[in-house]
Design a protein around this motif. Structure first.
Motif, PDB file in Angstrom:
ATOM      1  N   LEU A  26       5.165  11.692  18.648  1.00  0.00           N
ATOM      2  CA  LEU A  26       4.671  11.685  17.277  1.00  0.00           C
ATOM      3  C   LEU A  26       5.704  11.030  16.372  1.00  0.00           C
ATOM      4  CD1 LEU A  26       2.726  12.665  14.990  1.00  0.00           C
ATOM      5  CD2 LEU A  26       4.014  14.820  15.008  1.00  0.00           C
ATOM      6  N   LEU A  27       5.256  10.056  15.586  1.00  0.00           N
ATOM      7  CA  LEU A  27       6.093   9.415  14.579  1.00  0.00           C
ATOM      8  C   LEU A  27       5.543   9.799  13.214  1.00  0.00           C
ATOM      9  CD1 LEU A  27       8.223   7.343  13.584  1.00  0.00           C
ATOM     10  CD2 LEU A  27       6.398   5.615  13.733  1.00  0.00           C
ATOM     11  N   VAL A  28       6.370  10.429  12.388  1.00  0.00           N
ATOM     12  CA  VAL A  28       5.963  10.831  11.043  1.00  0.00           C
ATOM     13  C   VAL A  28       6.908  10.166  10.055  1.00  0.00           C
ATOM     14  CG1 VAL A  28       5.626  12.769   9.452  1.00  0.00           C
ATOM     15  CG2 VAL A  28       5.110  13.057  11.870  1.00  0.00           C
ATOM     16  N   CYS A  29       6.344   9.574   9.012  1.00  0.00           N
ATOM     17  CA  CYS A  29       7.195   8.944   8.004  1.00  0.00           C
ATOM     18  C   CYS A  29       6.646   9.191   6.604  1.00  0.00           C
ATOM     19  CB  CYS A  29       7.346   7.448   8.266  1.00  0.00           C
ATOM     20  SG  CYS A  29       5.869   6.493   7.989  1.00  0.00           S
ATOM     21  N   ASP A  30       7.479   8.930   5.622  1.00  0.00           N
ATOM     22  CA  ASP A  30       7.089   9.014   4.218  1.00  0.00           C
ATOM     23  C   ASP A  30       6.345   7.725   3.870  1.00  0.00           C
ATOM     24  OD1 ASP A  30       6.867   9.837   1.588  1.00  0.00           O
ATOM     25  OD2 ASP A  30       8.973   9.549   1.094  1.00  0.00           O
ATOM     26  N   ILE A  31       5.798   7.669   2.662  1.00  0.00           N
ATOM     27  CA  ILE A  31       5.050   6.491   2.241  1.00  0.00           C
ATOM     28  C   ILE A  31       5.923   5.553   1.417  1.00  0.00           C
ATOM     29  CG2 ILE A  31       3.116   5.659   0.858  1.00  0.00           C
ATOM     30  CD1 ILE A  31       1.628   8.208   1.557  1.00  0.00           C
ATOM     31  N   ALA A  52      -3.330  -1.421   3.366  1.00  0.00           N
ATOM     32  CA  ALA A  52      -3.888  -1.662   4.710  1.00  0.00           C
ATOM     33  C   ALA A  52      -2.954  -1.115   5.793  1.00  0.00           C
ATOM     34  CB  ALA A  52      -4.178  -3.141   4.921  1.00  0.00           C
ATOM     35  N   SER A  53      -2.452   0.085   5.556  1.00  0.00           N
ATOM     36  CA  SER A  53      -1.579   0.752   6.506  1.00  0.00           C
ATOM     37  C   SER A  53      -2.391   1.208   7.715  1.00  0.00           C
ATOM     38  CB  SER A  53      -0.951   1.972   5.836  1.00  0.00           C
ATOM     39  OG  SER A  53      -0.362   2.819   6.787  1.00  0.00           O
ATOM     40  N   PRO A  54      -1.746   1.332   8.878  1.00  0.00           N
ATOM     41  CA  PRO A  54      -2.444   1.971   9.996  1.00  0.00           C
ATOM     42  C   PRO A  54      -2.889   3.370   9.583  1.00  0.00           C
ATOM     43  CG  PRO A  54      -0.386   0.992  10.736  1.00  0.00           C
ATOM     44  CD  PRO A  54      -0.395   0.909   9.234  1.00  0.00           C
ATOM     45  N   ARG A  55      -4.032   3.792  10.061  1.00  0.00           N
ATOM     46  CA  ARG A  55      -4.571   5.104   9.700  1.00  0.00           C
ATOM     47  C   ARG A  55      -3.814   6.180  10.479  1.00  0.00           C
ATOM     48  NH1 ARG A  55      -9.188   7.146   7.083  1.00  0.00           N
ATOM     49  NH2 ARG A  55      -9.462   5.045   6.325  1.00  0.00           N
ATOM     50  N   PRO A  56      -3.195   7.118   9.768  1.00  0.00           N
ATOM     51  CA  PRO A  56      -2.461   8.178  10.461  1.00  0.00           C
ATOM     52  C   PRO A  56      -3.414   9.196  11.095  1.00  0.00           C
ATOM     53  CG  PRO A  56      -2.290   8.442   8.084  1.00  0.00           C
ATOM     54  CD  PRO A  56      -3.068   7.191   8.320  1.00  0.00           C
ATOM     55  N   GLY A 100       1.856   9.901  11.922  1.00  0.00           N
ATOM     56  CA  GLY A 100       1.592  10.796  10.812  1.00  0.00           C
ATOM     57  C   GLY A 100       2.362  10.405   9.574  1.00  0.00           C
ATOM     58  N   VAL A 101       1.907  10.918   8.448  1.00  0.00           N
ATOM     59  CA  VAL A 101       2.554  10.681   7.161  1.00  0.00           C
ATOM     60  C   VAL A 101       2.884  12.039   6.550  1.00  0.00           C
ATOM     61  CG1 VAL A 101       2.130   9.899   4.806  1.00  0.00           C
ATOM     62  CG2 VAL A 101       1.496   8.443   6.713  1.00  0.00           C
ATOM     63  N   ALA A 102       4.086  12.184   6.037  1.00  0.00           N
ATOM     64  CA  ALA A 102       4.494  13.371   5.287  1.00  0.00           C
ATOM     65  C   ALA A 102       4.916  12.894   3.902  1.00  0.00           C
ATOM     66  CB  ALA A 102       5.645  14.090   5.981  1.00  0.00           C
ATOM     67  N   THR A 103       4.305  13.463   2.867  1.00  0.00           N
ATOM     68  CA  THR A 103       4.554  12.978   1.519  1.00  0.00           C
ATOM     69  C   THR A 103       4.425  14.096   0.493  1.00  0.00           C
ATOM     70  OG1 THR A 103       3.840  11.357  -0.141  1.00  0.00           O
ATOM     71  CG2 THR A 103       2.130  12.274   1.267  1.00  0.00           C
TER      72      THR A 103
END
Length: 141
Positions: free
Chosen positions: A51-56, A101-105, A83-86
């Motif tokens: 799992l890769l999670v990043c901020d926006i 047009a980011s990849p859909r988390p 995933g995205v954490a924000t």
């Protein structure tokens, strides 16, 4: 605004930038992509191993060239969930991701961690994590 020519010029320029960012044709095209995805669902992806999670802001978005490189890299990562954490709300985060047009988390951790959403099997819609809501709900007004 009308009495201050410099302020008026800044507002006009800001309006032009906003109109370019929220172009109707681009907006309609994005909805067509989403509708096609709903009508022709992709086969279920294998269970991810990582799992890769990043901020926006200034992490996932902020550099168009880097986001393009990430999109291409992400498309080749079959065993990786994204995933995205924000701190942003779900709707604010989704608006930014769609505009860029980011990849859909597959998972969205929003509102400073107080809400979690999972991408549905259709690959288009998200569902709130009810178990997480029940976990953090006790004792809150």
């Amino acid at each position: 605004i009308l009495g201050d020519p410099a302020l008026y010029a800044r507002c006009v320029a800001g309006g032009a930038r906003a109109a370019a960012a929220y172009d109707w044709d681009r907006h309609a095209a994005r909805y067509h992509v989403l509708l096609r995805a709903l009508l022709t669902p992709e086969p279920p992806a294998p269970a991810p191993r990582q799992l890769l999670v990043c901020d926006i802001d200034n992490t996932l978005v902020g550099c168009d060239a880097a986001l393009g490189i990430f999109r291409r890299w992400r498309s080749r990562q079959a065993g990786l969930a994204f995933g995205v954490a924000t701190g942003r709300s779900f709707h604010s985060a989704m608006a930014v991701l769609e505009q860029q047009a980011s990849p859909r988390p597959q998972v969205m951790i929003t509102s400073v961690g107080s809400e979690i959403y999972h991408l549905d099997a259709n690959g288009v819609t998200f569902t709130a994590d009810a178990a997480w809501r029940r976990t953090i709900e006790p004792g809150w007004d």
